[in-house]
Scaffold this active site. Structure first.
Site, PDB file in Angstrom:
ATOM      1  N   ASP A 180       0.052   5.173   0.945  1.00  0.00           N
ATOM      2  CA  ASP A 180      -0.151   6.203   2.115  1.00  0.00           C
ATOM      3  C   ASP A 180      -0.434   5.214   3.543  1.00  0.00           C
ATOM      4  OD1 ASP A 180      -0.615   8.455   0.660  1.00  0.00           O
ATOM      5  OD2 ASP A 180      -2.880   7.962   0.418  1.00  0.00           O
ATOM      6  N   ASP A 209       0.942  -1.253   0.012  1.00  0.00           N
ATOM      7  CA  ASP A 209      -0.109  -0.091   0.016  1.00  0.00           C
ATOM      8  C   ASP A 209       0.902   1.215  -0.151  1.00  0.00           C
ATOM      9  OD1 ASP A 209      -2.422   1.621   0.795  1.00  0.00           O
ATOM     10  OD2 ASP A 209      -1.302   1.998   2.785  1.00  0.00           O
ATOM     11  N   ASP A 250      -1.513  -0.765   5.754  1.00  0.00           N
ATOM     12  CA  ASP A 250      -1.648  -0.250   7.332  1.00  0.00           C
ATOM     13  C   ASP A 250      -3.209  -0.017   7.418  1.00  0.00           C
ATOM     14  OD1 ASP A 250      -2.122   2.160   5.248  1.00  0.00           O
ATOM     15  OD2 ASP A 250      -2.147   3.445   7.097  1.00  0.00           O
TER      16      ASP A 250
HETATM   17  O1  LIG Z   1      -5.928   7.865  -0.499  1.00  0.00           O
HETATM   18  C1  LIG Z   1      -6.253   7.184   0.057  1.00  0.00           C
HETATM   19  O2  LIG Z   1      -7.319   6.884   0.663  1.00  0.00           O
HETATM   20  C2  LIG Z   1      -5.675   5.892   0.611  1.00  0.00           C
HETATM   21  O3  LIG Z   1      -4.415   5.431  -0.110  1.00  0.00           O
HETATM   22  P1  LIG Z   1      -3.895   4.194   0.206  1.00  0.00           P
HETATM   23  O4  LIG Z   1      -4.831   3.075  -0.403  1.00  0.00           O
HETATM   24  O5  LIG Z   1      -2.432   4.233  -0.579  1.00  0.00           O
HETATM   25  O6  LIG Z   1      -3.898   4.052   1.606  1.00  0.00           O
END
Ligand SMILES: O=C(O)COP(=O)(O)O
Length: 217
Positions: A11, A9, A169
């Site tokens: 973020d 992932d 996360d």
């Molecule tokens: O932008 C988002 O809501 C989440 O991004 P992610 O999937 O990298 O955690």
């Protein structure tokens, strides 16, 4: 079981991006006369892409489809200007990527962020690493927890899903990993607490990126 690939992932897993997201979101909320959210609350709201972020962040009486679309456009414009505000790669991530590269284990990104922004971030902060693919939200394509993108990347890397680690996360990542039949591992350094991750059904939680090395065999 020998691990043949890792899907990350973005973020809250590779990149601490909450500063720019919270800043841009709070500007939109302020401009529209709505209350702002703390960084800690923003962390809880992120995970399902910008449309859901806005839907969760604005007051309930302002969640009509037309209003949400308008705030999402405003958020995209603000985020375009402020996306790298306070942004950093989490400590230990570069060591982990060096390790994976040295062992010839391919890796990729699967994010609910807009794909263009995700690519810009990886190019700016992690350009010395060779990601198999950086895959994000694109119009008309299903988002996580739909496992389609993760499965497609595993196929592209030539690995079977059960030999692929999926590290994220949030509860969205836990669901995605399980639906994809991948080795589910949660990162405790991101936007959710270990308790949140346990409640969401995390099978394994690691506390620093290099702990992933012991999960590779
Ligand atoms: O932008 C988002 O809501 C989440 O991004 P992610 O999937 O990298 O955690």
């Amino acid at each position: 079981m020998k691990v043949e690939a890792v899907i990350f992932d973005l973020d809250g897993t590779l990149i601490d991006s909450i500063g720019g997201i919270a800043f841009a979101l709070n500007r939109v909320l302020t401009e529209n006369g709505f209350p702002v959210h703390s960084i800690e609350t923003c962390k809880q709201l992120v995970g399902n892409g910008f449309v859901d972020l806005v839907r969760r962040a604005v007051p309930e009486e302002h969640r009509s489809e037309a209003e949400i679309q308008r705030y999402v456009s405003q958020l995209r414009a603000e985020y375009d200007r402020h996306w790298d505000y306070g942004m950093r790669v989490y400590d230990g991530i570069e060591d982990l990527l060096v390790h994976l590269q040295s062992r010839g284990i391919p890796f990729a990104v699967d994010t609910n962020k807009d794909e263009g922004v995700a690519r810009r971030i990886v190019e700016r902060y992690l350009s010395r690493f060779k990601f198999f693919r950086v895959s994000g939200t694109t119009p008309g394509m299903p988002k996580k927890p739909d496992p389609a993108r993760a499965l497609e990347m595993a196929a592209g890397m030539g690995v079977t899903p059960r030999r692929c680690i999926y590290l994220g996360d949030s509860e969205v990542d836990i669901m995605t990993a399980k639906k994809a039949g991948m080795i589910q591992i949660s990162a405790a350094w991101g936007f959710r607490s270990p308790d949140d991750l346990c409640r969401a059904g995390a099978e394994r939680i690691i506390h620093k990126p290099m702990d992933l090395v012991s999960c590779l065999e």
